[in-house]
Design a protein around this motif. Structure first.
Motif, short mmCIF file in Angstrom:
data_model
loop_
_atom_site.label_atom_id
_atom_site.label_comp_id
_atom_site.label_asym_id
_atom_site.label_seq_id
_atom_site.Cartn_x
_atom_site.Cartn_y
_atom_site.Cartn_z
N MET A 1 0.84 -1.18 0.00
CA MET A 1 0.00 0.00 0.00
C MET A 1 0.88 1.24 0.00
O MET A 1 1.81 1.36 0.78
N LYS A 2 0.56 2.14 -0.88
CA LYS A 2 1.31 3.40 -0.97
C LYS A 2 0.81 4.35 0.11
O LYS A 2 -0.38 4.57 0.26
N VAL A 3 1.73 4.91 0.87
CA VAL A 3 1.35 5.87 1.91
C VAL A 3 1.16 7.23 1.26
O VAL A 3 2.03 7.73 0.56
N LYS A 4 -0.01 7.79 1.47
CA LYS A 4 -0.31 9.10 0.90
C LYS A 4 0.31 10.19 1.77
O LYS A 4 0.51 10.02 2.97
N ALA A 5 0.59 11.32 1.17
CA ALA A 5 1.22 12.43 1.89
C ALA A 5 0.37 12.87 3.08
O ALA A 5 0.92 13.19 4.14
N ILE A 6 -0.96 12.86 2.91
CA ILE A 6 -1.81 13.28 4.04
C ILE A 6 -1.69 12.33 5.22
O ILE A 6 -1.67 12.75 6.37
N HIS A 7 -1.56 11.04 4.92
CA HIS A 7 -1.43 10.06 6.00
C HIS A 7 -0.08 10.17 6.68
O HIS A 7 0.03 10.07 7.92
N ARG A 9 1.71 12.92 6.88
CA ARG A 9 1.72 14.16 7.67
C ARG A 9 0.87 14.01 8.93
O ARG A 9 1.24 14.52 10.00
N LEU A 10 -0.25 13.31 8.84
CA LEU A 10 -1.06 13.05 10.03
C LEU A 10 -0.25 12.30 11.08
O LEU A 10 -0.30 12.61 12.27
N ILE A 15 2.75 12.35 16.19
CA ILE A 15 3.99 12.13 16.94
C ILE A 15 4.43 13.42 17.63
O ILE A 15 4.81 13.41 18.80
N ILE A 16 4.37 14.53 16.91
CA ILE A 16 4.72 15.82 17.50
C ILE A 16 3.82 16.11 18.70
O ILE A 16 4.29 16.54 19.76
N GLU A 17 2.54 15.84 18.54
CA GLU A 17 1.56 16.15 19.59
C GLU A 17 1.77 15.31 20.85
O GLU A 17 1.33 15.69 21.93
N GLN A 18 2.47 14.21 20.72
CA GLN A 18 2.76 13.38 21.90
C GLN A 18 3.79 14.03 22.81
O GLN A 18 3.85 13.74 24.01
N SER A 19 4.60 14.92 22.25
CA SER A 19 5.65 15.55 23.05
C SER A 19 5.40 17.02 23.38
O SER A 19 6.01 17.55 24.31
N ARG A 20 4.50 17.66 22.61
CA ARG A 20 4.19 19.06 22.88
C ARG A 20 2.88 19.40 22.18
O ARG A 20 2.48 18.72 21.25
N PRO A 21 2.24 20.47 22.65
CA PRO A 21 1.02 20.90 21.94
C PRO A 21 1.36 21.38 20.53
O PRO A 21 2.44 21.93 20.29
N LEU A 22 0.44 21.15 19.63
CA LEU A 22 0.64 21.62 18.26
C LEU A 22 0.51 23.15 18.22
O LEU A 22 -0.26 23.73 18.98
N THR A 23 1.26 23.75 17.33
CA THR A 23 1.09 25.19 17.11
C THR A 23 -0.25 25.39 16.41
O THR A 23 -0.87 24.44 15.92
N THR A 24 -0.68 26.62 16.34
CA THR A 24 -1.95 26.93 15.66
C THR A 24 -1.90 26.47 14.21
O THR A 24 -2.85 25.87 13.70
N ALA A 25 -0.78 26.72 13.55
CA ALA A 25 -0.62 26.32 12.15
C ALA A 25 -0.64 24.79 12.01
O ALA A 25 -1.26 24.26 11.08
N GLU A 26 0.02 24.10 12.91
CA GLU A 26 0.04 22.63 12.87
C GLU A 26 -1.35 22.05 13.14
O GLU A 26 -1.76 21.09 12.49
N GLN A 30 -3.45 19.80 10.68
CA GLN A 30 -4.00 18.52 11.12
C GLN A 30 -5.48 18.42 10.74
O GLN A 30 -5.94 17.37 10.25
N GLN A 31 -6.23 19.50 10.93
CA GLN A 31 -7.65 19.50 10.56
C GLN A 31 -7.84 19.33 9.05
O GLN A 31 -8.73 18.60 8.61
N HIS A 32 -6.99 19.96 8.27
CA HIS A 32 -7.06 19.81 6.81
C HIS A 32 -6.74 18.37 6.41
O HIS A 32 -7.41 17.80 5.54
N CYS A 33 -5.73 17.78 7.04
CA CYS A 33 -5.37 16.39 6.74
C CYS A 33 -6.50 15.44 7.14
O CYS A 33 -6.79 14.49 6.41
N LEU A 34 -7.11 15.69 8.29
CA LEU A 34 -8.22 14.85 8.74
C LEU A 34 -9.40 14.94 7.76
O LEU A 34 -10.04 13.92 7.45
#
Length: 76
Positions: A1-7, A9-10, A15-26, A30-34
């Motif tokens: 299965m080919k991993v899509k860019a949105i998947h 990035r999600l 992974i980022i969110e596990q160590s710190r809160p996401l920035t507003t831009a992130e 994330q909402q766009h990717c979802l």
């Protein structure tokens, strides 16, 4: 299965969110990717259901068209 860019990035954002809160831009990204992921999964489910109906009704021409649509979706 080919991993899509949105998947990919999600996963990165998760992974980022596990160590710190996401920035507003992130968080916005994330909402766009979802949203893109939901649209992709919904369309894939529609094609799977249509493919089952085409198969059950022995409509091989329609089934072939649906399979081509599914391939285009995967490649998009």
């Amino acid at each position: 299965m080919k991993v899509k860019a949105i998947h990919q990035r999600l996963a990165e954002l998760w992974i980022i969110e596990q160590s710190r809160p996401l920035t507003t831009a992130e968080a916005l990204e994330q909402q766009h990717c979802l949203a893109a992921n939901a649209a992709y999964v919904w369309k894939a489910a529609q094609y799977a259901n249509l493919s089952l109906i085409a198969s059950m009704t022995n409509d091989t021409e329609w089934l072939h068209e649906i399979c081509m649509d599914m391939e285009r979706l995967e490649m998009s």
